[in-house]
Scaffold this motif. Structure first.
Motif, PDB file in Angstrom:
ATOM      1  N   LYS A 242       3.641  -5.972   8.053  1.00 20.50           N
ATOM      2  CA  LYS A 242       2.690  -5.491   7.045  1.00 20.50           C
ATOM      3  C   LYS A 242       1.327  -6.148   7.223  1.00 20.50           C
ATOM      4  CE  LYS A 242       2.044  -4.781   2.084  1.00 20.50           C
ATOM      5  NZ  LYS A 242       2.591  -5.007   0.716  1.00 20.50           N
TER       6      LYS A 242
ATOM      7  N   SER B 161      -1.054  -2.414   4.176  1.00 22.34           N
ATOM      8  CA  SER B 161      -0.535  -1.295   4.951  1.00 22.34           C
ATOM      9  C   SER B 161       0.757  -1.697   5.645  1.00 22.34           C
ATOM     10  CB  SER B 161      -1.559  -0.819   5.977  1.00 22.34           C
ATOM     11  OG  SER B 161      -1.081   0.319   6.669  1.00 22.34           O
TER      12      SER B 161
ATOM     13  N   THR C 235      -4.515   1.166   0.186  1.00 27.80           N
ATOM     14  CA  THR C 235      -3.447   1.231   1.164  1.00 27.80           C
ATOM     15  C   THR C 235      -3.869   2.138   2.298  1.00 27.80           C
ATOM     16  OG1 THR C 235      -1.759   0.910  -0.530  1.00 27.80           O
ATOM     17  CG2 THR C 235      -1.037   1.826   1.577  1.00 27.80           C
TER      18      THR C 235
ATOM     19  N   THR D 258      -3.024   4.399   5.400  1.00 31.73           N
ATOM     20  CA  THR D 258      -1.865   5.167   5.839  1.00 31.73           C
ATOM     21  C   THR D 258      -2.181   5.926   7.117  1.00 31.73           C
ATOM     22  OG1 THR D 258      -2.521   7.089   4.513  1.00 31.73           O
ATOM     23  CG2 THR D 258      -1.077   5.446   3.459  1.00 31.73           C
TER      24      THR D 258
END
Length: 298
Positions: free
Chosen positions: A221, A240, A275, A277
């Motif tokens: 992560k 992320s 976040t 993606t």
């Protein structure tokens, strides 16, 4: 009587002529010797061949420098599990386990950190079957065990010109590698220092590059924080999950991996989180070479 003595003497002389000395193939009839050639072709572009390396065969160990060496040791007949490896900076070896040096991180409570730029480790594990009175020529194909990873972030929005710095860390990186079994273990963190790219196709984006033994554990992560000049906005937290994108990272270590992600919008408020993606291998530019969208929450 004189004729009998002469006859016996002739018999003894003939018998002695029939005894032959053993014929050997080498000067070491009871042992085997090895000439070792190390093949360094499996390494990344621009990476130098190590100046020296260690050979461990059973209880015997030596340090060599040339690509081809006649090992100065007489081996008893048998099968020798043989390990060949170099010792780069910030990597130590105990037995068949390579360990990346510890490092201090600026993130409290997240666990141990390892060095972000260890030297290039190469290893080989092979069996050598030795018979007596034999010279062997062995070829060891050295495997690169450290891979380069680059993460590129492309912030967008009205506050990009106020970004002061981006810092973060990646979790789930391998702290150790058993190069006898190929097992990556001891999950740790590595600090990421993002720098702004000032020229080329990626100008204006931020990139961080690290070298890793591999990945380990169940999750990898990215955690990062964007700091802004004047504290306005205060900070923005980035997170992320890169587990899927790094699932095959431990293979093809000679090929550097670049993952590009795009920040869709840099919020103007304080205490925002985001976040990233849809990471894609590439240099982070729009389109086919890889970009990522961002979901914001506050």
């Amino acid at each position: 009587m004189k004729k009998i003595v002469l006859f016996l003497g002739s018999v003894l002389l003939l018998a002695s002529c029939d005894v032959k000395d053993p014929i050997y193939n080498t000067p070491h009839p009871d042992h085997g010797m090895i000439t070792l050639t190390t093949d360094w072709s499996q390494r990344g572009t621009g990476i130098d061949i190590p100046a020296s390396y260690t050979v461990q065969a059973g209880d015997y160990s030596t340090t060599l420098g040339d690509a081809t060496n006649r090992i100065d040791h007489l081996f008893e007949p048998g099968t020798y599990r043989t390990y060949i490896y170099n010792t780069p900076e910030q990597v130590s070896t105990s037995g068949t386990t390579a360990t990346v040096a510890a490092a201090s991180g600026n993130w409290d409570g997240v666990g141990a950190f390892v060095a972000a730029s260890p030297g290039w480790l190469f290893t080989c594990a092979m069996d050598a079957v030795i018979e007596k009175d034999t010279d062997y020529e062995l070829i060891a194909t050295m495997q690169q065990q450290v891979r380069q990873l680059t993460l590129i972030i492309a912030p967008t929005g009205s506050t990009t010109d106020r970004i002061e710095r981006i810092e973060g860390y990646l979790s789930g990186v391998a702290g150790t590698l058993d190069f006898s079994t190929g097992i990556h273990a001891t999950p740790a963190n590595v600090e990421l220092q993002f720098a702004k790219i000032t020229s080329g196709a990626n100008a204006g984006k931020y990139a961080a590059t690290v070298r890793l033994l591999g990945v380990a554990g169940e999750q990898q992560k990215l955690n990062a924080i964007i700091h802004f000049m004047g504290g306005n906005p205060k900070v923005m937290s980035l997170g992320s999950d890169l587990t899927t994108e790094l699932a095959a990272f431990n293979a093809d270590k000679t090929k550097p991996l670049t993952l590009g992600g795009k920040v869709v919008e840099t919020p103007t408020g304080a205490d925002f989180s985001a976040t990233i993606t849809d990471w894609t291998p590439g240099n982070g530019e729009d389109g086919e070479d890889g970009s990522a969208g961002m979901e914001t929450n506050h």
